[in-house]
Motif scaffolding. Structure first.
Motif, PDB file in Angstrom:
ATOM      1  N   GLU A  55      40.103  40.562  49.226  1.00  9.99           N
ATOM      2  CA  GLU A  55      39.598  40.748  48.080  1.00  9.99           C
ATOM      3  C   GLU A  55      38.151  41.347  47.921  1.00  9.99           C
ATOM      4  OE1 GLU A  55      40.479  36.955  45.696  1.00  9.99           O
ATOM      5  OE2 GLU A  55      42.660  37.294  46.069  1.00  9.99           O
ATOM      6  N   ARG A  56      37.430  40.721  48.536  1.00 11.15           N
ATOM      7  CA  ARG A  56      36.008  41.411  48.742  1.00 11.15           C
ATOM      8  C   ARG A  56      35.859  42.619  49.169  1.00 11.15           C
ATOM      9  NH1 ARG A  56      33.004  37.038  51.860  1.00 11.15           N
ATOM     10  NH2 ARG A  56      35.087  36.840  52.796  1.00 11.15           N
ATOM     11  N   ILE A 140      41.605  54.769  45.867  1.00  6.71           N
ATOM     12  CA  ILE A 140      42.355  53.568  46.532  1.00  6.71           C
ATOM     13  C   ILE A 140      41.834  52.065  45.825  1.00  6.71           C
ATOM     14  CG2 ILE A 140      40.969  53.367  48.605  1.00  6.71           C
ATOM     15  CD1 ILE A 140      44.842  52.917  48.023  1.00  6.71           C
ATOM     16  N   GLY A 141      40.731  52.019  45.730  1.00  8.19           N
ATOM     17  CA  GLY A 141      39.902  50.698  45.289  1.00  8.19           C
ATOM     18  C   GLY A 141      40.616  50.519  43.918  1.00  8.19           C
ATOM     19  N   PHE A 142      40.548  51.226  43.079  1.00  4.74           N
ATOM     20  CA  PHE A 142      41.240  50.957  41.838  1.00  4.74           C
ATOM     21  C   PHE A 142      42.571  50.645  41.793  1.00  4.74           C
ATOM     22  CE2 PHE A 142      43.880  52.468  38.180  1.00  4.74           C
ATOM     23  CZ  PHE A 142      43.253  51.852  37.222  1.00  4.74           C
ATOM     24  N   LYS A 143      43.515  51.303  42.884  1.00  2.00           N
ATOM     25  CA  LYS A 143      44.770  50.853  42.946  1.00  2.00           C
ATOM     26  C   LYS A 143      45.065  49.553  43.571  1.00  2.00           C
ATOM     27  CE  LYS A 143      46.006  55.513  43.163  1.00  2.00           C
ATOM     28  NZ  LYS A 143      46.903  56.970  43.818  1.00  2.00           N
ATOM     29  N   LEU A 144      44.087  48.994  44.383  1.00  2.00           N
ATOM     30  CA  LEU A 144      44.154  47.826  45.151  1.00  2.00           C
ATOM     31  C   LEU A 144      43.878  46.895  44.202  1.00  2.00           C
ATOM     32  CD1 LEU A 144      42.133  48.772  48.564  1.00  2.00           C
ATOM     33  CD2 LEU A 144      44.918  48.197  48.296  1.00  2.00           C
ATOM     34  N   ALA A 145      42.822  47.152  43.378  1.00  2.00           N
ATOM     35  CA  ALA A 145      42.316  46.051  42.576  1.00  2.00           C
ATOM     36  C   ALA A 145      43.442  45.788  41.334  1.00  2.00           C
ATOM     37  CB  ALA A 145      41.048  46.387  41.840  1.00  2.00           C
ATOM     38  N   GLU A 146      44.025  47.036  40.904  1.00  2.00           N
ATOM     39  CA  GLU A 146      45.152  46.788  39.964  1.00  2.00           C
ATOM     40  C   GLU A 146      46.298  46.074  40.494  1.00  2.00           C
ATOM     41  OE1 GLU A 146      47.699  50.537  38.953  1.00  2.00           O
ATOM     42  OE2 GLU A 146      46.401  50.259  36.807  1.00  2.00           O
ATOM     43  N   LEU A 148      46.233  43.751  42.846  1.00  2.00           N
ATOM     44  CA  LEU A 148      45.877  42.392  42.838  1.00  2.00           C
ATOM     45  C   LEU A 148      45.880  41.671  41.511  1.00  2.00           C
ATOM     46  CD1 LEU A 148      42.358  41.941  45.111  1.00  2.00           C
ATOM     47  CD2 LEU A 148      44.851  41.008  45.350  1.00  2.00           C
ATOM     48  N   GLU A 149      45.452  42.068  40.439  1.00  2.00           N
ATOM     49  CA  GLU A 149      45.541  41.691  39.276  1.00  2.00           C
ATOM     50  C   GLU A 149      46.970  41.524  38.709  1.00  2.00           C
ATOM     51  OE1 GLU A 149      43.196  40.343  37.376  1.00  2.00           O
ATOM     52  OE2 GLU A 149      41.993  41.006  39.008  1.00  2.00           O
ATOM     53  N   GLU A 150      47.935  42.369  38.959  1.00  2.00           N
ATOM     54  CA  GLU A 150      49.521  42.319  38.732  1.00  2.00           C
ATOM     55  C   GLU A 150      49.705  40.868  39.493  1.00  2.00           C
ATOM     56  OE1 GLU A 150      51.472  43.708  36.406  1.00  2.00           O
ATOM     57  OE2 GLU A 150      49.416  44.456  35.677  1.00  2.00           O
TER      58      GLU A 150
END
Length: 154
Positions: A55-56, A140-146, A148-150
Motif C-alpha cells: 500500500e505504501r 500504474i499508480g492510479f490503477k493500483l490505488a483505484e 485498492l479502494e475497490e
C-alpha cells in the motif's frame, strides 16, 4: 486427538499465507487483478508486512508519476549488476512477507521481481513510454490505488 498441535507462530503463518494479491496491466492497458483472499479494510496491526509495504509503495508510485511528462512511464531501476530497469506494469504481495513487481525490460521482455519485505528497496525511474507516440502513458499508480479502494469497499 487427530489435530496437530501448532505453535503460535505456525498458526499465525498458516492464517496469513493464503492471502495474496496482485494487479497488473497487460500490453493493451487492461487491468488484471489476482486475489487469493480479498483485502479488507484493516487496521495497521491487522496487516501483514507485505500488505502494508504494498500500500505504501502504491502511494510512492502515484506521487512519482505526478512528476512525469507525457512521454514517460514509471520504471524500477536495479542497483546490482547490469540488469537495467523494469517498466512497472503491476505489483502484488503474498502475505505475510513477499512483494512482487511485474513488468518488462527495455526490449519488451517480461520480467517479475519477487522480494522479501526485509530486503525491499525500490528505486523509481522515469522510462520513455512504450507504444505509439500518440497513446497516453500508462499510469500504474492510479490503477493500483483505484483497485485498492475497490477492494476495501468489497
Amino acid at each position: 486427538m487427530d489435530e496437530d498441535i501448532k505453535t503460535t507462530a505456525e498458526a499465525i503463518e498458516a492464517a496469513a499465507l493464503p492471502e495474496a494479491y496482485a494487479v497488473h496491466v497487460d500490453k493493451q492497458g487492461n487491468v488484471k487483478s489476482d486475489r487469493a483472499k480479498g483485502i479488507a479494510k484493516k487496521s495497521l496491526a491487522d496487516k501483514s508486512p507485505a500488505e502494508w509495504a504494498y500500500e505504501r509503495i502504491v502511494m510512492y508510485i502515484q506521487k512519482f508519476e505526478e512528476t512525469l511528462d507525457s512521454n514517460e512511464e514509471v520504471g524500477m531501476g536495479f542497483a546490482a549488476g547490469h540488469v537495467g530497469s523494469l517498466r512497472i506494469q503491476g505489483m502484488g504481495f503474498f502475505a505475510p512477507d513477499m512483494i512482487t513487481f511485474y513488468g518488462e525490460d527495455g526490449e519488451g521482455n517480461s520480467m517479475q521481481l519477487v522480494q522479501h519485505v526485509s530486503q525491499l528497496n525500490v528505486m523509481l525511474v522515469a522510462e520513455q513510454k512504450s507504444g505509439e507516440p500518440e497513446e497516453a502513458p500508462q499510469r500504474i499508480g492510479f490503477k493500483l490505488a483505484e483497485d485498492l479502494e475497490e477492494a476495501k469497499k468489497g
